[in-house]
Design a protein around this motif. Structure first.
Motif, PDB file in Angstrom:
ATOM      1  N   UNK A 112      40.627  63.959  42.455  1.00 33.37           N
ATOM      2  CA  UNK A 112      40.345  62.926  43.165  1.00 33.37           C
ATOM      3  C   UNK A 112      41.053  62.567  44.579  1.00 33.37           C
ATOM      4  N   UNK A 113      42.391  63.519  44.669  1.00 29.55           N
ATOM      5  CA  UNK A 113      43.060  63.510  45.950  1.00 29.55           C
ATOM      6  C   UNK A 113      42.295  64.282  47.039  1.00 29.55           C
ATOM      7  N   UNK A 114      41.734  65.370  46.588  1.00 30.94           N
ATOM      8  CA  UNK A 114      40.796  65.950  47.658  1.00 30.94           C
ATOM      9  C   UNK A 114      39.773  65.052  48.358  1.00 30.94           C
ATOM     10  N   UNK A 115      39.186  64.308  47.358  1.00 25.99           N
ATOM     11  CA  UNK A 115      37.906  63.631  47.765  1.00 25.99           C
ATOM     12  C   UNK A 115      38.130  62.251  48.508  1.00 25.99           C
ATOM     13  N   UNK A 116      39.528  62.006  48.423  1.00 29.27           N
ATOM     14  CA  UNK A 116      39.753  60.505  49.221  1.00 29.27           C
ATOM     15  C   UNK A 116      40.835  60.737  50.274  1.00 29.27           C
ATOM     16  N   UNK A 117      41.096  61.844  50.684  1.00 29.32           N
ATOM     17  CA  UNK A 117      42.165  61.968  51.886  1.00 29.32           C
ATOM     18  C   UNK A 117      41.744  61.056  52.924  1.00 29.32           C
ATOM     19  N   UNK A 118      40.307  61.120  53.038  1.00 33.34           N
ATOM     20  CA  UNK A 118      39.906  60.443  54.278  1.00 33.34           C
ATOM     21  C   UNK A 118      39.922  58.793  54.212  1.00 33.34           C
ATOM     22  N   UNK A 119      40.143  58.408  53.077  1.00 38.10           N
ATOM     23  CA  UNK A 119      40.155  56.882  52.900  1.00 38.10           C
ATOM     24  C   UNK A 119      41.463  56.226  53.623  1.00 38.10           C
ATOM     25  N   UNK A 120      41.257  54.996  54.150  1.00 40.01           N
ATOM     26  CA  UNK A 120      42.535  54.365  54.747  1.00 40.01           C
ATOM     27  C   UNK A 120      43.504  54.122  53.794  1.00 40.01           C
ATOM     28  N   UNK A 121      44.715  54.004  54.173  1.00 39.56           N
ATOM     29  CA  UNK A 121      45.992  53.659  53.632  1.00 39.56           C
ATOM     30  C   UNK A 121      45.792  52.758  52.699  1.00 39.56           C
ATOM     31  N   UNK A 122      46.126  52.539  51.526  1.00 37.90           N
ATOM     32  CA  UNK A 122      46.370  51.373  50.857  1.00 37.90           C
ATOM     33  C   UNK A 122      47.570  50.679  50.947  1.00 37.90           C
ATOM     34  N   UNK A 123      47.537  49.221  51.261  1.00 34.54           N
ATOM     35  CA  UNK A 123      48.799  48.376  51.305  1.00 34.54           C
ATOM     36  C   UNK A 123      49.495  48.448  50.091  1.00 34.54           C
ATOM     37  N   UNK A 124      50.700  48.359  50.138  1.00 36.66           N
ATOM     38  CA  UNK A 124      51.452  48.265  48.885  1.00 36.66           C
ATOM     39  C   UNK A 124      51.445  46.613  48.558  1.00 36.66           C
ATOM     40  N   UNK A 125      51.234  46.456  47.234  1.00 31.28           N
ATOM     41  CA  UNK A 125      51.208  45.331  46.484  1.00 31.28           C
ATOM     42  C   UNK A 125      52.570  44.509  46.229  1.00 31.28           C
ATOM     43  N   UNK A 126      52.870  43.583  46.811  1.00 28.97           N
ATOM     44  CA  UNK A 126      54.267  42.838  46.200  1.00 28.97           C
ATOM     45  C   UNK A 126      54.194  42.590  45.216  1.00 28.97           C
ATOM     46  N   UNK A 127      55.158  43.292  44.047  1.00 34.38           N
ATOM     47  CA  UNK A 127      55.321  42.841  42.718  1.00 34.38           C
ATOM     48  C   UNK A 127      55.409  41.292  42.503  1.00 34.38           C
ATOM     49  N   UNK A 128      55.120  40.958  41.414  1.00 37.13           N
ATOM     50  CA  UNK A 128      55.383  39.551  40.818  1.00 37.13           C
ATOM     51  C   UNK A 128      56.440  39.674  40.024  1.00 37.13           C
ATOM     52  N   UNK A 129      57.397  38.788  40.353  1.00 35.41           N
ATOM     53  CA  UNK A 129      58.894  38.744  39.662  1.00 35.41           C
ATOM     54  C   UNK A 129      58.636  37.994  38.407  1.00 35.41           C
ATOM     55  N   UNK A 130      59.238  38.466  37.252  1.00 37.46           N
ATOM     56  CA  UNK A 130      59.610  37.713  36.220  1.00 37.46           C
ATOM     57  C   UNK A 130      60.874  37.970  35.732  1.00 37.46           C
ATOM     58  N   UNK A 131      61.735  36.961  35.367  1.00 36.03           N
ATOM     59  CA  UNK A 131      63.093  37.158  34.997  1.00 36.03           C
ATOM     60  C   UNK A 131      63.177  37.599  33.534  1.00 36.03           C
ATOM     61  N   UNK A 132      63.773  38.598  33.230  1.00 38.62           N
ATOM     62  CA  UNK A 132      63.700  39.210  31.702  1.00 38.62           C
ATOM     63  C   UNK A 132      64.582  37.903  30.801  1.00 38.62           C
ATOM     64  N   UNK A 133      64.390  37.999  29.565  1.00 39.48           N
ATOM     65  CA  UNK A 133      64.870  37.146  28.830  1.00 39.48           C
ATOM     66  C   UNK A 133      66.085  37.526  28.336  1.00 39.48           C
ATOM     67  N   UNK A 134      67.103  36.654  28.122  1.00 36.46           N
ATOM     68  CA  UNK A 134      68.489  37.068  27.667  1.00 36.46           C
ATOM     69  C   UNK A 134      68.732  38.252  26.747  1.00 36.46           C
TER      70      UNK A 134
END
Length: 292
Positions: free
Chosen positions: A90-112
């Motif tokens: 897949x890498x060789x077939x998508x090099x010409x694609x536009x860069x993908x934006x980083x997605x800001x992660x959703x934050x969830x507080x862990x349980x105690x």
């Protein structure tokens, strides 16, 4: 394009709450009836839902952009056997694609007492975060537009979330090393109409047997239902789970059918992600729940 840091895994969060989640969800789904083994896959999803609520809990700052095409020239792709693959990937077939934006992660507080990705060693955390970014971008492309945008959740590498400015749709994409032979086996695939549970198995053209389980819950205040769907299959040394959940507070089912999820698991780019996670595990070995 899917590129990964070849850092040895380590410090995986030793989450041992699976048994408690299954037990709690089983009690909820099977209230007034004997426990049914067929409910286990969706019970896991429903148990997770109670801890996966997070609406717009994102960090501040602008969205960054990463040039994945440049990284692809330096880092290997991973094929089904866990060996580096370049030509015809897949890498060789998508090099010409536009860069993908980083997605800001959703934050969830862990349980105690619960660990999160923040507790991982820096290199392993970076590897898992990069995998999440790749997976979120691909799932966003393969799932209906109404489900997106798909964003990673920073609690664990298998956690994601869909939905924007409205219902929240938890999503699980897990590639977990299987228990040792003889420790676990799948229950029979049976539908239970009185429990609004449907189970079916499909063999893809590539020979992958995929189990699809959907369950609907009735709302307490309105005559509406919300449906969760989970697909499971085995690949290499791992058990793969892809599930979508509805918003149980808004009583809105995720706009994704089991047929659409089945199409996702047949996509070669999705299987490429699975192959990498199977070769370089990021989750602890699956936990066997014994008894009802």
């Amino acid at each position: 394009m899917h590129v990964f840091m070849d850092t040895a895994p380590g410090g995986e969060p030793g989450r041992e709450d699976g048994e408690l989640l299954v037990r709690a969800a089983m009690e909820r789904v099977t209230e007034g009836a004997p426990p049914l083994p067929d409910l286990v896959p969706v019970a896991v999803v429903q148990g997770r839902r109670r801890r996966s609520r997070a609406r717009a809990a994102v960090g501040a700052g602008a969205v960054a952009v990463v040039a994945l095409g440049t990284l692809g020239a330096a880092l290997p792709m991973w094929g089904g056997g866990g060996e580096p693959v370049r030509e015809g990937s897949v890498a060789s077939s998508t090099v010409s694609r536009a860069p993908s934006p980083l997605r800001t992660p959703v934050h969830i507080e862990p349980s105690p007492g619960e660990l999160s990705m923040a507790d991982l060693p820096a290199a392993e955390r970076a590897r898992q975060e990069q995998f999440q970014q790749q997976a979120a971008a691909l799932l966003d492309e393969l799932l209906p537009q109404a489900f997106g945008p798909v964003r990673p959740v920073d609690l664990a590498v298998d956690r994601y979330q869909g939905g924007k400015d409205g219902p929240v749709f938890p999503l699980t994409f897990s590639v977990r090393p299987k228990a040792a032979p003889g420790e676990a086996h799948d229950p029979p695939c049976r539908s239970v109409p009185e429990k609004h549970l449907r189970c079916k198995e499909v063999t893809t053209p590539d020979g992958i047997t995929v189990r699809s389980v959907s369950v609907s819950e009735n709302g307490r205040k309105e005559a509406r239902t919300v449906t969760d769907t989970v697909l499971t299959f085995e690949r290499g040394r791992s058990r793969v789970t892809l599930s979508v959940e509805g918003d149980d507070e808004a009583m809105v089912s995720a706009p994704v059918t089991s047929e659409r999820l089945l199409a996702v698991v047949q996509d070669k780019r999705f299987l490429e992600l699975v192959a990498y996670a199977d070769a370089k595990p990021m989750e602890p070995k699956e936990h066997v729940v014994r008894g009802g």
